[in-house]
Design an enzyme around this catalytic site. Structure first.
Site: not given
Ligand code: ASP
Length: 345
Positions: A86, A205, A223, A233, A256-257
């Protein structure tokens, strides 16, 4: 829920806490360390892979180095790790099979640099730092970011590992874009591998925040974004204020997320502004999570977002929508703490 009124009442509003800004408006600020305080360096970062990243950052901090150097060195660890699907090299590709990376960095003076949708470069964080230090700009994207990196001596490499390519080909069979909610819980299941096959483990991330011996804060965030995203994107991670924000008077935050929800709420900036108002780090993260949940309660049930924050006094905290978010802490006393964050669900 954090009661700001109670906080203000219970905090003795000494002159050091009550700051009057240029407009004459009073605000409650955490007491910044003075030269008389001994500042203890500290680094925190998202997820279990933050532990190894923190160790690299600690090498810089414990030698009296600058927090900016620490966070850059720290996040380079997962960026270079092919097992981490990731972040950086070995990250999951987009739906066209291209690995595109997002990263940003911010220092104690409010300088910042960022790259988005950058291909073929192992360390997007170092390109982001170069954007900050060598250009009049904050953000470079796509081909322009790649051109800048190559012109400045970065090596062009293939970021797509056989494992991530395999996961992408598997995904193509159904081609359903579905960020898997709460897969992180599996990290606590000892029988489960830390990194799951791509169709299950599809975003995360590293966000890192450090306080150095001089009491200065910096942060970094990097990330490969959401697996199998549309080509082009960009998530929250390279967006200053969304994926990362540092204010050296107050503190720093990172996220994160599902990045779209963080961008909509300018998440990390919000967390820092809440800390400026006196919220402790965990409560600030919780309030930012609640903002996301209140706006889209139905959606929030299905997604994960987590915030991590560190204030100027070295206090830290985190909060997430779902169970399973964890963060790593490294300081003089303990180099490898992994703390499960509290969550709404
Ligand atoms: N925040 C990151 C994104 O949307 C992904 C993650 O941290 O899970 O690219």
């Amino acid at each position: 829920m954090f009661d700001r009124r109670k906080f203000i009442k219970s905090s003795a509003l000494t002159a050091s806490l009550l700051a009057i800004d240029k407009t004459g408006i009073a605000s409650v600020l955490p007491k910044a360390p003075t030269s008389a305080d001994s500042v203890k360096p500290l680094v925190i970062s998202t997820w279990d892979f933050g532990i190894a990243a923190n160790h690299a950052a600690w090498d810089v901090l414990s030698a009296g180095g600058r927090s900016l150097d620490a966070v850059e060195k720290g996040v380079q660890v997962p960026e270079a790790d092919p097992k981490n699907q990731s972040v950086g090299y070995g990250g999951m590709p987009d739906r066209d099979g291209k690995v595109t990376l997002d990263a940003c960095i911010m220092d104690e003076d409010g300088n910042c640099g960022s790259v988005a949708a950058l291909e073929h470069i192992m360390h997007p964080i170092s390109v982001a730092r170069m954007v900050m230090e060598k250009t009049p700009h904050v953000m470079l994207v796509g081909d322009g970011a790649l051109q800048f990196a190559l012109e400045n001596g970065f090596q062009k490499i293939n970021l797509l590992t056989p494992e991530s390519e395999k996961a992408w080909k598997e995904w193509l069979k159904t081609a359903k874009y579905q960020p898997v909610m709460n897969i992180e819980n599996k990290l606590y299941d000892k029988a489960a591998p830390t990194h799951l096959p791509g169709n299950q483990y599809n975003h995360d991330t590293i966000g890192m925040l450090a306080l150095d011996a001089k009491g200065n804060l910096s942060g970094a965030c990097t990330t490969s974004g959401m697996a199998f995203k549309l080509h082009g994107r960009v998530g929250d991670s390279p967006i200053i204020g969304a994926g990362l924000y540092i204010d050296n008077e107050v503190g720093g935050a990172t996220s994160t997320g599902v990045g779209e929800e963080v961008i909509r709420n300018v998440g990390s900036f919000l967390v820092v502004e809440l800390m400026r108002q006196g919220y402790p780090p965990e409560e600030a993260c919780k309030e930012a999570v609640m903002r996301i949940i209140k706006r889209k309660p139905a959606k929030a049930k299905e997604i994960q977002v987590g915030f991590l924050a560190l204030n100027k006094k070295g206090q830290y905290g985190a909060y997430a929508i779902q169970k399973g978010f964890s963060f790593a802490v490294c300081n003089e006393e303990n180099k490898s703490l992994l703390i499960p964050a509290k969550s709404y669900y």
